[in-house]
Motif scaffolding. Structure first.
Motif, PDB file in Angstrom:
ATOM      1  N   LEU A 155      48.919  67.972  55.058  1.00  0.00           N
ATOM      2  CA  LEU A 155      50.176  67.681  55.760  1.00  0.00           C
ATOM      3  C   LEU A 155      50.488  66.194  55.816  1.00  0.00           C
ATOM      4  N   LEU A 156      49.462  65.343  55.931  1.00  0.00           N
ATOM      5  CA  LEU A 156      49.685  63.913  56.119  1.00  0.00           C
ATOM      6  C   LEU A 156      49.346  63.087  54.879  1.00  0.00           C
ATOM      7  N   LEU A 157      48.193  63.361  54.278  1.00  0.00           N
ATOM      8  CA  LEU A 157      47.760  62.535  53.156  1.00  0.00           C
ATOM      9  C   LEU A 157      48.440  62.941  51.855  1.00  0.00           C
ATOM     10  N   ALA A 158      48.447  64.239  51.562  1.00  0.00           N
ATOM     11  CA  ALA A 158      48.956  64.706  50.267  1.00  0.00           C
ATOM     12  C   ALA A 158      50.413  64.303  50.008  1.00  0.00           C
ATOM     13  N   PRO A 159      51.325  64.430  50.974  1.00  0.00           N
ATOM     14  CA  PRO A 159      52.719  64.041  50.686  1.00  0.00           C
ATOM     15  C   PRO A 159      52.875  62.560  50.343  1.00  0.00           C
ATOM     16  N   THR A 160      52.232  61.680  51.113  1.00  0.00           N
ATOM     17  CA  THR A 160      52.357  60.252  50.832  1.00  0.00           C
ATOM     18  C   THR A 160      51.641  59.884  49.529  1.00  0.00           C
ATOM     19  N   PHE A 161      50.525  60.556  49.254  1.00  0.00           N
ATOM     20  CA  PHE A 161      49.835  60.327  47.985  1.00  0.00           C
ATOM     21  C   PHE A 161      50.703  60.787  46.823  1.00  0.00           C
ATOM     22  N   ALA A 162      51.405  61.913  46.996  1.00  0.00           N
ATOM     23  CA  ALA A 162      52.305  62.405  45.952  1.00  0.00           C
ATOM     24  C   ALA A 162      53.446  61.425  45.715  1.00  0.00           C
ATOM     25  N   LEU A 163      53.946  60.815  46.788  1.00  0.00           N
ATOM     26  CA  LEU A 163      54.998  59.805  46.628  1.00  0.00           C
ATOM     27  C   LEU A 163      54.509  58.644  45.768  1.00  0.00           C
ATOM     28  N   SER A 164      53.283  58.201  46.016  1.00  0.00           N
ATOM     29  CA  SER A 164      52.732  57.104  45.225  1.00  0.00           C
ATOM     30  C   SER A 164      52.556  57.505  43.761  1.00  0.00           C
ATOM     31  N   ILE A 165      52.154  58.748  43.530  1.00  0.00           N
ATOM     32  CA  ILE A 165      52.009  59.241  42.158  1.00  0.00           C
ATOM     33  C   ILE A 165      53.361  59.259  41.447  1.00  0.00           C
ATOM     34  N   VAL A 166      54.390  59.746  42.145  1.00  0.00           N
ATOM     35  CA  VAL A 166      55.733  59.787  41.548  1.00  0.00           C
ATOM     36  C   VAL A 166      56.217  58.370  41.239  1.00  0.00           C
ATOM     37  N   SER A 167      55.957  57.432  42.163  1.00  0.00           N
ATOM     38  CA  SER A 167      56.331  56.038  41.919  1.00  0.00           C
ATOM     39  C   SER A 167      55.616  55.485  40.698  1.00  0.00           C
ATOM     40  N   ALA A 168      54.342  55.822  40.562  1.00  0.00           N
ATOM     41  CA  ALA A 168      53.584  55.352  39.401  1.00  0.00           C
ATOM     42  C   ALA A 168      54.158  55.919  38.105  1.00  0.00           C
TER      43      ALA A 168
END
Length: 360
Positions: free
Chosen positions: A183-196
């Motif tokens: 709920l907390l880590l995966a969404p923000t980590f996914a945002l960073s992946i998309v940015s990359a």
């Protein structure tokens, strides 16, 4: 020993990151303005923490640590989650702005890298009013509204109102479960992946047309200069790379140190919500303390990097000249009189030249 150097650096960083904002405001670049706002908030919050809790773990400034109250909207939102939430009588508290920034920064980076990838496309074309409106609301939702929704969701996995660490101040208390990770880590980590991914697309396109880069921007309808593009790309890559590394390092370290707790029930997670744990410096290992210091320096480096990239551009220097002219005119009262003298000189010189011509 108090972290007064972190205090000084945080406040300096908060001031510096705001300085280039006028030029970004004129371009209506919502992702860049959001990055400025979130970096300002995190650095001010961090600097204030290191002052209030320098060499102590007193439970003070509770409202400051909360920075948020429950209202009718959040109550309806939590009730809408159904049987998962059994008690909505407590305020949605606990470092609201700090938690919002953990979504706000990577979301702003996604919007920025998405834009940079689009303008390097050979097929880039001017967008109409409807497309601009869609882009505006997409960026507003991602960079402004979603961070506060994300902060509200944090309450589901918040075991305590907050906790206090000596020298570092109040922090959000997470009950580390698989639910918290998803709920907390995966969404923000996914945002960073998309940015990359968007950043990689931009770099790939630039690498393929290095010699045609200037021509590409000159003919592009985006109005984006080459130097501006490189500065935006540099700050985006810094945010993406650092964010990914720090997220992985912090979460792996916490899982190794404390493990992953099972999700028992809503009542179990929030049983001790009103208790405020405190941790002195002696409770922390040396490695853990160093990790926290390094983590405190990260927002400072973001802000300094942003200033050095955008605070010395041509647009920024134009703003500095305008501000200095305003200060001279309205504070020192120098520019207005000098302008009058110059104007008089310009009016008298032609007459003098004309009399000399007639006498000749």
């Amino acid at each position: 020993m108090a972290l007064y150097y972190v205090t000084a650096l945080s406040y300096i960083a908060a001031v510096l990151v705001v300085i280039p904002s006028p030029s970004q405001w004129r371009t209506k670049n919502i992702p860049t303005l959001s990055i400025i706002a979130w970096l300002f908030i995190t650095n001010v919050f961090q600097g204030t923490n290191t002052i209030i809790w320098a060499n102590n773990v007193r439970v003070v400034a509770s409202v400051y640590c909360d920075i948020g109250e429950q209202n009718e909207i959040t109550t309806k939102f939590t009730k809408a989650l159904g049987g998962l939430i059994e008690d909505v009588s407590r305020p949605l508290q606990g470092n609201m702005l700090w938690m919002a920034s953990t979504w706000g920064l990577p979301a702003s980076t996604v919007c920025l890298t998405r834009y940079l990838a689009s303008v390097t496309s050979p097929n880039y074309a001017p967008i109409g009013i409807n497309e601009r409106r869609k882009r505006f609301w997409f960026e507003m939702i991602m960079c402004v509204f979603m961070p506060f929704i994300f902060s509200g969701l944090h309450y589901i996995l918040q075991s305590h109102r907050f906790y206090i660490e000596e020298d570092f101040g109040c922090k959000s208390a997470d009950h580390v479960t698989w639910a918290a990770i998803w709920l907390l880590l995966a969404p923000t980590f996914a945002l960073s992946i998309v940015s990359a991914i968007f950043g990689g697309i931009s770099v790939y396109r630039l690498a393929r047309c290095r010699m045609k880069c200037r021509k590409l921007f000159a003919n592009s309808a985006s109005g984006l200069a080459t130097s501006q593009y490189y500065r935006l790309m540099a700050i985006s890559l810094q945010l993406v790379i650092t964010d990914l590394i720090m997220k992985l390092y912090v979460e792996i370290s916490e899982v190794k140190a404390y493990g992953i707790y099972p999700w028992v029930s809503w009542a179990y997670v929030h049983e001790h919500y009103d208790e405020i744990p405190t941790f002195s410096k002696g409770d922390e290992s040396r490695v853990g303390w160093i990790n926290k210091v390094v983590g405190s320096i990260i927002p400072v480096t973001y802000a300094f990097a942003f200033f050095f990239l955008f605070g010395f551009g041509e647009e920024a220097f134009s703003d500095y000249r305008r501000i200095w002219a305003w200060i001279k005119t309205h504070i020192f009262r120098v520019s207005s009189s000098a302008a009058v003298v110059a104007e008089r000189g310009n009016m008298t010189h032609p007459n003098l030249a004309g009399s000399e011509d007639s006498s000749a």
